[in-house]
Design an enzyme around this catalytic site. Structure first.
Site, PDB file in Angstrom:
ATOM      1  N   ASN A 128      48.097  53.942  71.659  1.00 10.61           N
ATOM      2  CA  ASN A 128      47.271  52.901  71.945  1.00 10.61           C
ATOM      3  C   ASN A 128      47.813  51.920  73.220  1.00 10.61           C
ATOM      4  OD1 ASN A 128      44.901  51.087  71.611  1.00 10.61           O
ATOM      5  ND2 ASN A 128      46.574  49.581  70.911  1.00 10.61           N
TER       6      ASN A 128
ATOM      7  N   TYR B 108      43.255  53.397  86.286  1.00  8.32           N
ATOM      8  CA  TYR B 108      42.982  53.403  84.836  1.00  8.32           C
ATOM      9  C   TYR B 108      42.204  54.491  84.532  1.00  8.32           C
ATOM     10  CZ  TYR B 108      41.462  51.485  80.396  1.00  8.32           C
ATOM     11  OH  TYR B 108      41.274  51.182  79.073  1.00  8.32           O
TER      12      TYR B 108
END
Length: 240
Positions: free
Chosen positions: A89, A154
């Site tokens: 994560n 990203y």
């Protein structure tokens, strides 16, 4: 099914990572909570111990470091045992338009978001193979499926996670190890407080999601023994 087994979660100190830690601990799992800033992770672990009576230990690590993640996994195995679930994560953003983005901003995001997941999978894989079972869960983003202006670094890192997930799933499936990806959309967090109303209007369900919504998807994939190589969107329908 998962009671007494260990989940190793990166980026666990807040938001989605903390919500997943709570959800898996509620299922009886012990938690190794990894974060660069260890104090919030320690606070999380105290809550998990109090609420669910599980073992929960905080660890500090920069997942972008191959050697650092190797030492982390060794320490976790020595202190808590071999993880049964790995949740990748940990992630960062360094937003900017591609025409003005610096090399450092691009490299930093790829190193943490994509290479960091590879590092953790690489060092946990031998334990999964020995156990002939286990679950890898990568936290991606709908940005990796759709693209997003100002986030070429990203989006590239999260798109790379999709390919990593599917390749790892194919490699490890013969030994009973599963690998899946959750792709959240707009999730309530400190970073999304200023989301314009126009953006919310593009979400078919008309609202942002919560970290708990992502945690429920993670819990499903943790127990879905016939699901591997999947990309599960949790995005209110925005990627349709």
């Amino acid at each position: 099914m998962l009671k007494g087994k260990l989940a190793l979660i990166t980026g666990a100190s807040r938001g989605i990572g903390a919500a997943i830690a709570h959800r898996l601990a509620a299922m009886g799992m012990d938690i190794a909570a990894v974060a660069r800033d260890i104090e919030p992770a320690r606070a999380l672990c105290r809550k998990l111990q109090e609420q669910y009576s599980v073992r929960a230990v905080a660890y500090s690590c920069d997942v972008a470091s191959f050697q650092g993640t190797k030492e982390l996994v060794r320490t976790v195995q020595r202190e808590l045992g071999t993880p049964w679930i790995l949740v990748n994560n940990a992630g960062i953003t360094r937003d900017g338009l591609v025409a003005m983005m610096g090399e450092e901003a691009f490299d930093a995001v790829l190193d943490t978001n994509l290479k960091g997941a590879f590092n953790m999978i690489r060092h946990c894989a031998p334990g999964f193979l020995r156990a002939k079972g286990g679950c890898i869960l990568n936290i991606g983003s709908v940005s990796g499926l759709m693209g997003n202006p100002g986030q070429c670094n990203y989006a590239a890192s999260k798109a790379g996670l999709v390919g990593l997930t599917k390749s790892v799933a194919r490699e490890l499936a013969p030994r009973g190890v599963r690998c899946n990806l959750v792709a959240p959309g707009y999730i309530q967090s400190d970073m999304t407080k200023e989301i314009p109303e126009a953006v919310l209007g593009n979400i078919p369900l008309g609202r942002m999601g919560s970290p708990q919504d992502v945690a429920e998807a993670a819990a499903y994939l943790a127990t879905a023994t016939y699901v591997t190589g999947a990309v599960l969107t949790v995005d209110g329908g925005i990627s349709m």
